[in-house]
Design a protein around this motif. Structure first.
Motif, PDB file in Angstrom:
ATOM      1  N   SER A  32       0.796  -1.232   0.000  1.00  0.00           N
ATOM      2  CA  SER A  32       0.000   0.000   0.000  1.00  0.00           C
ATOM      3  C   SER A  32       0.824   1.276   0.000  1.00  0.00           C
ATOM      4  CB  SER A  32      -0.970   0.031   1.180  1.00  0.00           C
ATOM      5  OG  SER A  32      -1.771  -1.116   1.178  1.00  0.00           O
ATOM      6  N   LEU A  33       2.122   1.191  -0.259  1.00  0.00           N
ATOM      7  CA  LEU A  33       2.992   2.365  -0.304  1.00  0.00           C
ATOM      8  C   LEU A  33       3.147   2.816  -1.749  1.00  0.00           C
ATOM      9  CD1 LEU A  33       4.846   4.337   1.207  1.00  0.00           C
ATOM     10  CD2 LEU A  33       6.687   2.659   0.951  1.00  0.00           C
ATOM     11  N   MET A  34       2.858   4.100  -1.985  1.00  0.00           N
ATOM     12  CA  MET A  34       2.925   4.655  -3.339  1.00  0.00           C
ATOM     13  C   MET A  34       4.062   5.667  -3.434  1.00  0.00           C
ATOM     14  SD  MET A  34       0.381   3.187  -4.911  1.00  0.00           S
ATOM     15  CE  MET A  34       0.240   4.172  -6.390  1.00  0.00           C
ATOM     16  N   PHE A  35       4.647   5.746  -4.638  1.00  0.00           N
ATOM     17  CA  PHE A  35       5.683   6.715  -4.969  1.00  0.00           C
ATOM     18  C   PHE A  35       5.085   7.601  -6.047  1.00  0.00           C
ATOM     19  CE2 PHE A  35       9.622   7.908  -7.292  1.00  0.00           C
ATOM     20  CZ  PHE A  35      10.374   8.400  -6.232  1.00  0.00           C
ATOM     21  N   VAL A  36       4.829   8.883  -5.736  1.00  0.00           N
ATOM     22  CA  VAL A  36       4.065   9.752  -6.630  1.00  0.00           C
ATOM     23  C   VAL A  36       4.804  11.067  -6.868  1.00  0.00           C
ATOM     24  CG1 VAL A  36       1.865  10.965  -6.929  1.00  0.00           C
ATOM     25  CG2 VAL A  36       1.914   8.765  -5.746  1.00  0.00           C
ATOM     26  N   ALA A  37       4.871  11.464  -8.148  1.00  0.00           N
ATOM     27  CA  ALA A  37       5.494  12.748  -8.488  1.00  0.00           C
ATOM     28  C   ALA A  37       4.785  13.359  -9.681  1.00  0.00           C
ATOM     29  CB  ALA A  37       6.972  12.564  -8.806  1.00  0.00           C
ATOM     30  N   SER A  38       4.553  14.661  -9.612  1.00  0.00           N
ATOM     31  CA  SER A  38       3.984  15.392 -10.747  1.00  0.00           C
ATOM     32  C   SER A  38       5.100  15.673 -11.750  1.00  0.00           C
ATOM     33  CB  SER A  38       3.381  16.717 -10.258  1.00  0.00           C
ATOM     34  OG  SER A  38       4.423  17.560  -9.765  1.00  0.00           O
ATOM     35  N   GLU A  39       4.754  16.286 -12.855  1.00  0.00           N
ATOM     36  CA  GLU A  39       5.743  16.650 -13.881  1.00  0.00           C
ATOM     37  C   GLU A  39       6.816  17.560 -13.277  1.00  0.00           C
ATOM     38  OE1 GLU A  39       7.641  16.554 -17.343  1.00  0.00           O
ATOM     39  OE2 GLU A  39       5.639  15.694 -17.316  1.00  0.00           O
ATOM     40  N   ALA A  40       6.387  18.610 -12.573  1.00  0.00           N
ATOM     41  CA  ALA A  40       7.336  19.569 -11.984  1.00  0.00           C
ATOM     42  C   ALA A  40       8.197  18.905 -10.908  1.00  0.00           C
ATOM     43  CB  ALA A  40       6.580  20.753 -11.400  1.00  0.00           C
ATOM     44  N   SER A  41       7.588  18.087 -10.076  1.00  0.00           N
ATOM     45  CA  SER A  41       8.349  17.408  -9.017  1.00  0.00           C
ATOM     46  C   SER A  41       9.371  16.453  -9.596  1.00  0.00           C
ATOM     47  CB  SER A  41       7.404  16.634  -8.090  1.00  0.00           C
ATOM     48  OG  SER A  41       6.574  17.514  -7.394  1.00  0.00           O
ATOM     49  N   SER A  42       8.962  15.709 -10.617  1.00  0.00           N
ATOM     50  CA  SER A  42       9.899  14.740 -11.209  1.00  0.00           C
ATOM     51  C   SER A  42      11.102  15.453 -11.826  1.00  0.00           C
ATOM     52  CB  SER A  42       9.199  13.855 -12.235  1.00  0.00           C
ATOM     53  OG  SER A  42       8.737  14.609 -13.328  1.00  0.00           O
ATOM     54  N   ARG A  43      10.871  16.627 -12.435  1.00  0.00           N
ATOM     55  CA  ARG A  43      11.997  17.388 -13.009  1.00  0.00           C
ATOM     56  C   ARG A  43      12.982  17.825 -11.933  1.00  0.00           C
ATOM     57  NH1 ARG A  43       8.150  19.888 -16.485  1.00  0.00           N
ATOM     58  NH2 ARG A  43       8.033  21.651 -15.077  1.00  0.00           N
ATOM     59  N   SER A  44      12.475  18.104 -10.712  1.00  0.00           N
ATOM     60  CA  SER A  44      13.367  18.530  -9.634  1.00  0.00           C
ATOM     61  C   SER A  44      13.877  17.346  -8.804  1.00  0.00           C
ATOM     62  CB  SER A  44      12.665  19.548  -8.732  1.00  0.00           C
ATOM     63  OG  SER A  44      11.573  18.957  -8.069  1.00  0.00           O
ATOM     64  N   GLY A  45      13.533  16.111  -9.219  1.00  0.00           N
ATOM     65  CA  GLY A  45      14.020  14.918  -8.530  1.00  0.00           C
ATOM     66  C   GLY A  45      13.340  14.654  -7.201  1.00  0.00           C
ATOM     67  N   ARG A  46      12.091  15.130  -7.063  1.00  0.00           N
ATOM     68  CA  ARG A  46      11.362  14.965  -5.808  1.00  0.00           C
ATOM     69  C   ARG A  46      10.069  14.199  -6.055  1.00  0.00           C
ATOM     70  NH1 ARG A  46      13.661  17.751  -2.057  1.00  0.00           N
ATOM     71  NH2 ARG A  46      11.931  17.920  -0.616  1.00  0.00           N
ATOM     72  N   ALA A  47       9.609  13.512  -5.010  1.00  0.00           N
ATOM     73  CA  ALA A  47       8.350  12.764  -5.086  1.00  0.00           C
ATOM     74  C   ALA A  47       7.757  12.678  -3.696  1.00  0.00           C
ATOM     75  CB  ALA A  47       8.596  11.367  -5.650  1.00  0.00           C
ATOM     76  N   SER A  48       6.539  12.174  -3.618  1.00  0.00           N
ATOM     77  CA  SER A  48       5.876  11.996  -2.324  1.00  0.00           C
ATOM     78  C   SER A  48       5.684  10.514  -2.047  1.00  0.00           C
ATOM     79  CB  SER A  48       4.508  12.679  -2.327  1.00  0.00           C
ATOM     80  OG  SER A  48       4.652  14.065  -2.432  1.00  0.00           O
ATOM     81  N   TRP A  49       5.837  10.158  -0.776  1.00  0.00           N
ATOM     82  CA  TRP A  49       5.508   8.813  -0.318  1.00  0.00           C
ATOM     83  C   TRP A  49       4.083   8.873   0.233  1.00  0.00           C
ATOM     84  CZ3 TRP A  49       8.644   5.238  -1.828  1.00  0.00           C
ATOM     85  CH2 TRP A  49      10.015   5.471  -1.915  1.00  0.00           C
ATOM     86  N   ILE A  50       3.202   8.035  -0.286  1.00  0.00           N
ATOM     87  CA  ILE A  50       1.804   8.034   0.135  1.00  0.00           C
ATOM     88  C   ILE A  50       1.398   6.629   0.552  1.00  0.00           C
ATOM     89  CG2 ILE A  50      -0.579   8.456  -0.585  1.00  0.00           C
ATOM     90  CD1 ILE A  50       0.538  10.563  -2.533  1.00  0.00           C
ATOM     91  N   LEU A  51       0.813   6.539   1.730  1.00  0.00           N
ATOM     92  CA  LEU A  51       0.282   5.275   2.216  1.00  0.00           C
ATOM     93  C   LEU A  51      -1.211   5.247   1.912  1.00  0.00           C
ATOM     94  CD1 LEU A  51       0.645   2.633   3.855  1.00  0.00           C
ATOM     95  CD2 LEU A  51       0.008   3.962   5.885  1.00  0.00           C
ATOM     96  N   CYS A  52      -1.672   4.245   1.169  1.00  0.00           N
ATOM     97  CA  CYS A  52      -3.091   4.068   0.854  1.00  0.00           C
ATOM     98  C   CYS A  52      -3.647   2.984   1.775  1.00  0.00           C
ATOM     99  CB  CYS A  52      -3.267   3.640  -0.599  1.00  0.00           C
ATOM    100  SG  CYS A  52      -2.616   4.842  -1.764  1.00  0.00           S
ATOM    101  N   TYR A  53      -4.817   3.250   2.357  1.00  0.00           N
ATOM    102  CA  TYR A  53      -5.400   2.271   3.276  1.00  0.00           C
ATOM    103  C   TYR A  53      -6.903   2.469   3.357  1.00  0.00           C
ATOM    104  CZ  TYR A  53      -5.492   6.142   6.651  1.00  0.00           C
ATOM    105  OH  TYR A  53      -5.733   7.338   7.284  1.00  0.00           O
ATOM    106  N   ARG A  54      -7.573   1.482   3.914  1.00  0.00           N
ATOM    107  CA  ARG A  54      -9.013   1.576   4.142  1.00  0.00           C
ATOM    108  C   ARG A  54      -9.245   1.748   5.640  1.00  0.00           C
ATOM    109  NH1 ARG A  54     -12.131   1.047   0.078  1.00  0.00           N
ATOM    110  NH2 ARG A  54     -14.038   0.513   1.185  1.00  0.00           N
ATOM    111  N   PHE A  55     -10.159   2.661   5.971  1.00  0.00           N
ATOM    112  CA  PHE A  55     -10.499   2.883   7.366  1.00  0.00           C
ATOM    113  C   PHE A  55     -11.978   3.227   7.444  1.00  0.00           C
ATOM    114  CE2 PHE A  55     -10.797   5.010  11.423  1.00  0.00           C
ATOM    115  CZ  PHE A  55      -9.942   4.258  12.219  1.00  0.00           C
ATOM    116  N   GLY A  56     -12.705   2.478   8.252  1.00  0.00           N
ATOM    117  CA  GLY A  56     -14.144   2.711   8.378  1.00  0.00           C
ATOM    118  C   GLY A  56     -14.877   2.519   7.063  1.00  0.00           C
ATOM    119  N   GLY A  57     -14.374   1.586   6.243  1.00  0.00           N
ATOM    120  CA  GLY A  57     -15.017   1.303   4.972  1.00  0.00           C
ATOM    121  C   GLY A  57     -14.701   2.317   3.879  1.00  0.00           C
TER     122      GLY A  57
END
Length: 195
Positions: A32-57
């Protein structure tokens, strides 16, 4: 053919950098761990770590931090801790929001001094610059960055002793009076329970 889990185990820092070099990224690292970067972020060598999960349905996400500030190994460790909390019934995204709000509500001595000066001194004193000078020269440098609710008598004593040691006992008396009134103002605003 290798499974998804085997593919994600082989993700390395080199893999992450190659994904960023290729442009925008939205890839699963596994568990459930995602590695996400927009066009601008990828050009600057940066990305976000995002945890995807279910809670309360409901499907939820929590941003764990930024790559490369948080490495692949650290992101996996944070995600593991958060998944354990989720299993214990804690909504980790809501918890992060509450912590951010609490941090935002923490008032520093500098912000207290500024507000007190604007509301209580600036328009009421004949020479407000005298009060501002004591705050700027003596109070802010010593305790300005500290949260109001962490100030103890020893901090106030330290401010006053520094002023006396510099040969200005009269200014120390003024500073003591200003500090007392500032913290009384903080009590009235419910930033503190006691002065």
């Amino acid at each position: 053919m290798p499974s998804i889990e085997q593919k994600t185990k082989t993700v390395t820092d080199l893999t992450l950098r190659s994904w960023l070099n290729a442009g925008p990224v939205d890839r699963s690292i596994g568990n459930s761990l995602m590695f996400v970067a927009s066009e601008a972020s990828s050009r600057s060598g940066r990305a976000s770590w995002i945890l995807c999960y279910r809670f309360g349905g409901r499907q939820k996400e929590k941003v764990l931090g930024r790559y490369p500030d948080i490495s692949l190994k650290e992101a996996r460790e944070i995600a593991l801790r958060d998944r354990a909390l989720i299993q214990q019934g804690v909504d980790v995204a809501a918890l992060k929001r509450r912590e951010k709000l609490k941090a935002r509500e923490t008032h520093s001595v500098s912000s207290l001094a500024r507000l007190w000066y604007e509301r209580e001194i600036e328009s009421r004193y004949k020479h407000p610059e005298n009060v501002e000078r004591v705050i700027r020269r003596h109070i802010k440098p010593a305790i300005g960055r500290l949260p109001v609710d962490e100030i103890r008598p020893i901090h106030i004593d330290d401010v006053l002793m520094r002023i006396v040691a510099a040969g200005s006992p009269t200014v120390a008396n003024d500073a003591r009076r200003y500090l007392h009134r500032m913290f009384h103002f903080a009590v009235k605003r419910k930033w503190l329970e006691l002065n």
